[in-house]
Design an enzyme around this catalytic site. Structure first.
Site, PDB file in Angstrom:
ATOM      1  N   LYS A 113       0.783  -1.235  -0.239  1.00  0.00           N
ATOM      2  CA  LYS A 113       0.121   0.028  -0.008  1.00  0.00           C
ATOM      3  C   LYS A 113       0.882   1.224   0.017  1.00  0.00           C
ATOM      4  CE  LYS A 113      -4.457  -1.708   1.376  1.00  0.00           C
ATOM      5  NZ  LYS A 113      -5.716  -1.427   2.158  1.00  0.00           N
ATOM      6  N   LYS A 205      -5.521  -9.572  -6.567  1.00  0.00           N
ATOM      7  CA  LYS A 205      -6.468  -9.724  -5.924  1.00  0.00           C
ATOM      8  C   LYS A 205      -7.937  -8.829  -6.315  1.00  0.00           C
ATOM      9  CE  LYS A 205      -6.783  -7.564  -1.567  1.00  0.00           C
ATOM     10  NZ  LYS A 205      -7.494  -7.419  -0.658  1.00  0.00           N
ATOM     11  N   LYS A 208     -10.978  -3.174  -3.819  1.00  0.00           N
ATOM     12  CA  LYS A 208     -11.884  -1.898  -3.902  1.00  0.00           C
ATOM     13  C   LYS A 208     -11.243  -0.821  -4.679  1.00  0.00           C
ATOM     14  CE  LYS A 208     -13.531  -2.605   0.666  1.00  0.00           C
ATOM     15  NZ  LYS A 208     -13.155  -2.394   1.851  1.00  0.00           N
TER      16      LYS A 208
HETATM   17  N1  AQP Z   1     -10.075 -10.403  -3.069  1.00  0.00           N
HETATM   18  C1  AQP Z   1     -10.491 -10.837  -1.912  1.00  0.00           C
HETATM   19  N2  AQP Z   1     -10.766 -12.237  -1.556  1.00  0.00           N
HETATM   20  C2  AQP Z   1     -11.398 -12.619  -0.409  1.00  0.00           C
HETATM   21  N3  AQP Z   1     -11.596 -11.642   0.457  1.00  0.00           N
HETATM   22  C3  AQP Z   1     -11.070 -10.493   0.523  1.00  0.00           C
HETATM   23  N4  AQP Z   1     -11.259  -9.470   1.542  1.00  0.00           N
HETATM   24  C4  AQP Z   1     -10.691  -8.326   0.588  1.00  0.00           C
HETATM   25  N5  AQP Z   1     -10.415  -8.809  -0.595  1.00  0.00           N
HETATM   26  C5  AQP Z   1     -10.654 -10.085  -0.580  1.00  0.00           C
HETATM   27  C6  AQP Z   1     -11.454  -9.501   2.670  1.00  0.00           C
HETATM   28  O1  AQP Z   1     -12.578  -8.908   3.201  1.00  0.00           O
HETATM   29  C7  AQP Z   1     -12.641  -8.347   4.379  1.00  0.00           C
HETATM   30  C8  AQP Z   1     -12.647  -6.919   4.383  1.00  0.00           C
HETATM   31  O2  AQP Z   1     -11.683  -6.152   3.752  1.00  0.00           O
HETATM   32  P1  AQP Z   1     -11.147  -4.706   4.073  1.00  0.00           P
HETATM   33  O3  AQP Z   1     -12.287  -4.038   3.584  1.00  0.00           O
HETATM   34  O4  AQP Z   1     -10.950  -4.511   5.523  1.00  0.00           O
HETATM   35  O5  AQP Z   1      -9.818  -4.574   3.545  1.00  0.00           O
HETATM   36  P2  AQP Z   1      -9.072  -4.984   2.129  1.00  0.00           P
HETATM   37  O6  AQP Z   1      -8.568  -6.369   2.146  1.00  0.00           O
HETATM   38  O7  AQP Z   1      -8.191  -3.635   1.771  1.00  0.00           O
HETATM   39  O8  AQP Z   1     -10.008  -4.687   1.002  1.00  0.00           O
HETATM   40  P3  AQP Z   1      -9.625  -4.457  -0.532  1.00  0.00           P
HETATM   41  O9  AQP Z   1     -10.807  -4.621  -1.206  1.00  0.00           O
HETATM   42  O10 AQP Z   1      -8.487  -5.120  -0.961  1.00  0.00           O
HETATM   43  O11 AQP Z   1      -9.258  -2.765  -0.585  1.00  0.00           O
HETATM   44  P4  AQP Z   1      -8.052  -2.196  -1.195  1.00  0.00           P
HETATM   45  O12 AQP Z   1      -8.274  -2.012  -2.613  1.00  0.00           O
HETATM   46  O13 AQP Z   1      -8.010  -0.722  -0.520  1.00  0.00           O
HETATM   47  O14 AQP Z   1      -6.928  -3.045  -0.831  1.00  0.00           O
HETATM   48  C9  AQP Z   1     -11.133  -8.926   4.862  1.00  0.00           C
HETATM   49  O15 AQP Z   1     -11.343  -9.941   5.756  1.00  0.00           O
HETATM   50  C10 AQP Z   1     -10.317  -9.296   3.871  1.00  0.00           C
HETATM   51  O16 AQP Z   1      -9.403 -10.104   3.929  1.00  0.00           O
END
Ligand code: AQP
Length: 343
Positions: A113, A205, A208
């Site tokens: 990040k 992955k 968001k």
């Molecule tokens: N691709 C994924 N597959 C399975 N699980 C996922 N999680 C996130 N992406 C995947 C799980 O969703 C929960 C909440 O995630 P979060 O919002 O706390 O954080 P994140 O991992 O930062 O989500 P993003 O979508 O990946 O955001 P960005 O784009 O900012 O990096 C967690 O349990 C996570 O494991």
């Protein structure tokens, strides 16, 4: 020795997607049957990267509405937003003094990040895993359902709990808390979709923050959008294999089969048993039908709920009061253990 309790959180940082649902929220729903559960919209984690203050309340309500629309019962369990319970920040500070720099320096999510501009990353992003440990341990939660990407952070939470228990062992016993004050929280990372990949690139992955909306299925996507995104999903020209082994060198095929299996509550082997040998055009049509049937009602319910912010806010307020009562109890004990005078 510790009562089994579930805690997990989701950041209000943008479009909730199928990865968040299959990797986390769907599991949250299932665990309600067997455990006391605390589910948190982690707004303090969200601001480790810039969030528009005009947008954050909407995103917080959207995550709350997703929890409820997916089937979380905020009356039987606890749903709240992190910033409303001061114990998270208080315990995070204590954990900042327990965790070691060397531990945090190994965290891959910070490296990803922060990217090349590390000097310009917020200090909050660096100590994010300490706050995550505090989120879990302020409730002395024993089980944490998360996606595979959070595995390393969960290991750090266990290291922090262990070091706190060791460092303060004499004081923990002197205050009548037995051998260990914190449980070592266990990650629950199971099933066919613990890491849902981008629909455009099987090596990335689903996320968001990915600029292309075609890379993910959002929980609020309507049937047409879901169908279009699945039809356009990257695949290879071969038909589906009949055995799981055949998916190993084919990340995009593996991803779609995993999504199908998780949505249908079956194994990847079951999916291949039924669809092995099918061309992607045929398999994708079946996946569209399944995804629309499962996600359509969730999206519709989310839209209905976000149109009623007063109701959502009342859920968060009620959950925050109940979470606060639990967190205060832990923090009083922690302050005694650490040696802070309480008045
Ligand atoms: N691709 C994924 N597959 C399975 N699980 C996922 N999680 C996130 N992406 C995947 C799980 O969703 C929960 C909440 O995630 P979060 O919002 O706390 O954080 P994140 O991992 O930062 O989500 P993003 O979508 O990946 O955001 P960005 O784009 O900012 O990096 C967690 O349990 C996570 O494991």
């Amino acid at each position: 020795m510790f009562k089994q309790k579930v805690f997990s959180g989701v950041q209000p940082t943008g479009n909730l997607h199928l990865g968040n649902y299959l990797g986390a929220i769907k599991k949250f729903v299932e665990l309600q049957k067997s455990h006391d559960c605390i589910y948190c919209v982690v707004d303090m984690h969200a601001i480790t990267v810039w969030q528009d203050p005009a947008e954050l309340p909407r995103a917080t309500r959207e995550v709350t509405s997703a929890f409820i629309a997916c089937g979380i019962d905020p009356k039987k369990h606890i749903v709240f937003n992190q910033s409303q319970v001061s114990g998270h920040a208080e315990l995070a500070w204590i954990f900042n003094c327990v965790a070691r720099m060397g531990w945090l320096n190994r965290m891959t999510q910070f490296k990803e990040k922060a990217g090349k501009d590390r000097e310009n990353a917020s200090v909050g992003l660096y100590v994010y895993p300490n706050l995550m440990a505090a989120d879990i341990l302020v409730y002395r939660a024993t089980h944490v359902p998360v996606g595979d990407d959070q595995k390393q952070h969960l290991e750090l939470s266990r290291d922090i709990a262990q070091k706190f228990n060791n460092d303060f062992s004499a004081s923990i016993q002197a205050h009548g808390h037995g051998e260990a004050f914190f449980p070592l929280p266990e990650p629950l990372i199971q099933g066919p979709a613990t890491r849902v990949m981008s629909l455009r690139d099987g090596a990335k992955k689903m996320s968001k923050s990915e600029p292309s909306d075609y890379s993910r299925i959002n929980l609020t996507d309507d049937a047409d959008a879901i169908a279009q995104k699945i039809r356009k999903a990257k695949t290879d020209p071969e038909p589906l294999p009949s055995e799981e082994k055949g998916l190993e060198p084919r990340p995009e095929a593996d991803n779609l089969v995993g999504i199908y299996a998780a949505l249908a509550d079956v194994t990847k082997a079951d999916v291949l048993h039924e669809h092995g040998g099918a061309q992607f055009s045929v398999f994708k049509a079946a996946l569209v039908e399944l995804a629309v049937a499962k996600l359509g009602p969730i999206g519709a319910e989310m839209k209905r709920l976000v149109a009623d912010p007063a109701y959502i806010d009342s859920v968060l307020a009620d959950g925050s009061v109940r979470a606060q009562a639990l967190a205060v109890e832990t923090m009083q004990a922690v302050k005694d253990i650490v040696g802070f005078i309480r008045h």
